[in-house]
Design a protein around this motif. Structure first.
Motif, short mmCIF file in Angstrom:
data_model
loop_
_atom_site.label_atom_id
_atom_site.label_comp_id
_atom_site.label_asym_id
_atom_site.label_seq_id
_atom_site.Cartn_x
_atom_site.Cartn_y
_atom_site.Cartn_z
N GLU A 65 0.86 -1.18 0.00
CA GLU A 65 0.00 0.00 0.00
C GLU A 65 0.89 1.23 0.00
OE1 GLU A 65 -0.91 -2.10 2.98
OE2 GLU A 65 -2.22 -3.27 1.68
N ARG A 66 0.39 2.30 -0.64
CA ARG A 66 1.09 3.57 -0.51
C ARG A 66 0.92 4.07 0.92
NH1 ARG A 66 -0.62 7.38 -5.59
NH2 ARG A 66 0.34 6.18 -7.27
N LEU A 67 1.87 4.88 1.37
CA LEU A 67 1.78 5.49 2.69
C LEU A 67 0.51 6.34 2.74
CD1 LEU A 67 4.37 5.01 4.43
CD2 LEU A 67 4.71 7.47 4.36
N GLY A 68 -0.29 6.15 3.79
CA GLY A 68 -1.51 6.95 3.93
C GLY A 68 -2.66 6.44 3.10
N SER A 69 -2.55 5.20 2.59
CA SER A 69 -3.65 4.65 1.81
C SER A 69 -3.93 3.24 2.30
CB SER A 69 -3.26 4.60 0.32
OG SER A 69 -4.05 3.65 -0.36
N ASN A 70 -5.20 2.81 2.22
CA ASN A 70 -5.44 1.41 2.58
C ASN A 70 -5.81 0.58 1.37
OD1 ASN A 70 -7.95 2.50 2.28
ND2 ASN A 70 -8.36 2.57 4.50
N ARG A 71 -5.61 1.18 0.19
CA ARG A 71 -5.86 0.42 -1.03
C ARG A 71 -4.63 -0.45 -1.35
NH1 ARG A 71 -5.80 2.94 -6.85
NH2 ARG A 71 -5.16 0.99 -7.83
N THR A 72 -4.84 -1.74 -1.40
CA THR A 72 -3.74 -2.64 -1.71
C THR A 72 -3.50 -2.68 -3.21
OG1 THR A 72 -4.26 -3.98 0.23
CG2 THR A 72 -2.96 -5.03 -1.50
N ARG A 73 -2.26 -2.51 -3.60
CA ARG A 73 -1.91 -2.53 -5.02
C ARG A 73 -1.12 -3.78 -5.36
NH1 ARG A 73 -2.08 3.07 -7.02
NH2 ARG A 73 -2.90 4.24 -5.27
N GLN A 74 -1.46 -4.35 -6.49
CA GLN A 74 -0.73 -5.54 -6.98
C GLN A 74 0.32 -5.08 -7.98
OE1 GLN A 74 -1.50 -8.62 -5.97
NE2 GLN A 74 -3.31 -8.05 -4.77
N ILE A 75 1.49 -5.65 -7.93
CA ILE A 75 2.46 -5.32 -8.96
C ILE A 75 3.18 -6.58 -9.44
CG2 ILE A 75 3.23 -2.92 -8.76
CD1 ILE A 75 5.34 -4.13 -6.81
N ASP A 76 3.73 -6.43 -10.63
CA ASP A 76 4.50 -7.51 -11.22
C ASP A 76 5.93 -7.01 -11.39
OD1 ASP A 76 5.64 -9.46 -12.82
OD2 ASP A 76 4.65 -8.74 -14.65
#
Ligand SMILES: Nc1ncnc2c1ncn2[C@@H]1O[C@H](COP(=O)(O)OP(=O)(O)OP(=O)(O)O)[C@@H](O)[C@H]1O
Ligand SMILES: [Mg+2]
Length: 354
Positions: free
Chosen positions: A165-176
Motif C-alpha cells: 500500500e502507498r503510505l496513507g492509503s489502505n488500497r492494496t496494489r498488486q504489482i508484477d
C-alpha cells in the motif's frame, strides 16, 4: 486538424509531428545502444569463475526468479543486474535502481512504496513509489543490507505476495516486478547479529550469484584495462593506443581492493600522465604498493596485531579510524570497512558509541 486552417497553423502542426517523430527515433536509438551495452558478450570474464557467473546470469535472466548478487565493492554488481534485466522478457520495461544506503531511513518507505496526498505534512500531492514505477519491469535493490528493519517487513510482503500500500492509503496494489538485490558485505553476518530478518534473507537468497574479486581473476585485467583505455582515450582525445608489457605487469600484479571500478579509475588517471602513444609503468599511479604477489596465498597479510593489542581492541581502533577518515559519516565508514550500515551500528553500540 480543425478546418478551415491557416497555412501557418499547418506548418506548426507538421513541424511538431516531425519533432515527435525525431524524438521517437532518438529514443529507439538510445534504447538500442543501452541494449548493446548490456549484452552478455560485453561483460569481460574469461576465467572459470566468471564463466560460471555468466552461465548463471543467462540461466536466470529469462525467469522472474529473485537474484541476490554478492561481491565486494566495484566487482560489477550493477552491470550484472542490468545485464540480467536486458536479457529478460522485461527488457523493454523499466529497470529501477534503489540505492538503500543513500536514501535516508525516514524517507525509505515513501520512496519505495509511494504516498497519498496528506499522508504526512508536506505531502501536497500523491506520488507513486519506486516499486510502482517498476511495474512489469525490474527493481534493483542495491546495498540491501542497509535496509532498516521497519522497511524489511514491507519488502518481505512485496516479495511474498507482490502487493503493498502507498503510505496513507489502505488500497492494496498488486504489482508484477522482478527483484534483483545486491550486497557488498556479509549479509549472513548481519543476519547473525540480528540486523537482518531471516525470512527476508531466505526470500532474497533464492538464486545467489557471487562475483569474485578482481584479484581472484587476474586473467581479466588485460582485457578490462584495454577496454577502459580505449573508452577514455576516445572520450578525452588522448593519443595513447596501447599498454606496454611492463605497465600491464604492474596492473596484473596489483591487488585491486576497489576491484574493476578502481581499475577503471586508475586507467582514466594514467591517461592524464601519458604523453606518447604507449602507456608506461610510470604513468600508472596506484593507490597502494602491491601487497600480494600474483601467486601469493589469498588472505595473507604482512603484519600481525600491534604489540599488546587484542583483536577486539584492534577492531575498535579500525572502526574509529574509518569514522575519522569518513569525517564521521557512518555509511561511508561502513563502506570503508566492508560492513553494512547496520552492522557498523551494531558494533558502535557494543562499543558504547551509538
Ligand atoms: N566484467 C566486466 N566487464 C566489463 N566492465 C565491467 C565488468 N565489471 C565491472 N565493469 C565496469 O566497472 C565499473 C564498476 O562496476 P559496477 O558499478 O557494476 O560495480 P559494483 O559492484 O556495482 O560496485 P559498487 O559496489 O561500488 O556499487 C562499471 O563501469 C562497470 O561497467
Ligand atoms: Mg553498484
Amino acid at each position: 486538424l480543425p478546418k478551415p486552417f491557416s497555412l501557418d497553423h499547418l506548418a506548426t502542426v507538421v513541424r511538431k509531428a516531425l519533432e515527435v517523430q525525431q524524438l521517437r527515433e532518438e529514443n529507439a536509438q538510445l534504447r538500442e545502444e543501452l541494449g548493446r551495452r548490456y549484452r552478455i558478450e560485453n561483460v569481460i570474464g574469461t576465467g572459470p569463475k566468471m564463466q560460471e557467473v555468466l552461465a548463471a546470469v543467462m540461466r536466470v535472466a529469462p525467469t522472474r526468479t529473485t537474484v541476490l548478487l554478492c561481491g565486494e565493492s566495484g566487482v560489477g554488481k550493477d552491470l550484472i543486474a542490468r545485464v540480467i534485466h536486458h536479457h529478460s522478457p522485461r527488457a523493454a520495461q523499466p529497470f529501477v535502481k534503489i540505492n538503500c544506503t543513500t536514501i535516508p531511513e525516514n524517507l525509505m518507505e515513501s520512496e519505495l512504496f509511494g504516498y497519498e496526498k496528506g499522508a504526512f505534512t508536506g505531502a501536497s500531492v500523491s506520488k507513486p513509489g519506486k516499486f510502482e514505477l517498476a511495474d512489469r519491469g525490474t527493481v534493483f535493490l542495491d546495498e540491501i543490507g542497509d535496509v532498516p528493519p521497519a522497511v524489511q517487513v514491507k519488502l518481505l510482503r512485496v516479495l511474498q505476495d507482490r502487493e503493498f500500500e502507498r503510505l496513507g492509503s489502505n488500497r492494496t496494489r498488486q504489482i508484477d516486478v522482478r527483484v534483483i538485490a545486491a550486497t557488498n558485505a556479509d549479509l549472513r553476518r548481519a543476519l547473525e547479529e540480528g540486523n537482518f530478518r531471516e525470512d527476508l534473507y531466505y526470500r532474497l537468497n533464492v538464486f545467489p550469484i557471487t562475483i569474485p574479486p578482481l584479484r581472484e581473476r587476474r586473467e581479466d585485467i588485460p582485457l578490462l584495462a584495454e577496454r577502459f583505455l580505449h573508452k577514455f582515450a576516445a572520450e578525452t582525445g588522448s593519443r595513447v593506443e596501447e599498454i606496454s608489457p611492463e605497465a600491464m605487469r604492474k596492473l596484473v600484479e596489483y591487488h585491486w581492493p576497489g576491484n574493476v571500478r578502481e581499475l577503471e579509475n586508475v586507467i582514466e588517471r594514467s591517461l592524464l600522465y601519458a604523453d606518447g602513444r604507449v602507456l608506461l609503468p610510470e604513468h600508472i599511479r596506484l593507490d597502494y604498493a602491491p601487497r600480494r604477489a600474483v601467486n601469493g596465498t589469498a588472505g595473507a597479510v604482512d603484519g600481525f596485531l600491534p604489540e599488546g593489542m587484542t583483536l577486539d581492541e584492534y577492531e575498535q581502533h579500525l572502526i574509529r579510524e574509518a569514522l575519522r577518515r569518513a569525517g564521521g559519516n557512518k555509511s561511508q565508514a561502513a563502506r570503508l570497512l566492508g560492513l553494512t550500515r547496520n552492522a557498523l551500528r551494531y558494533r558502535l553500540s557494543q562499543m558504547g558509541l551509538e
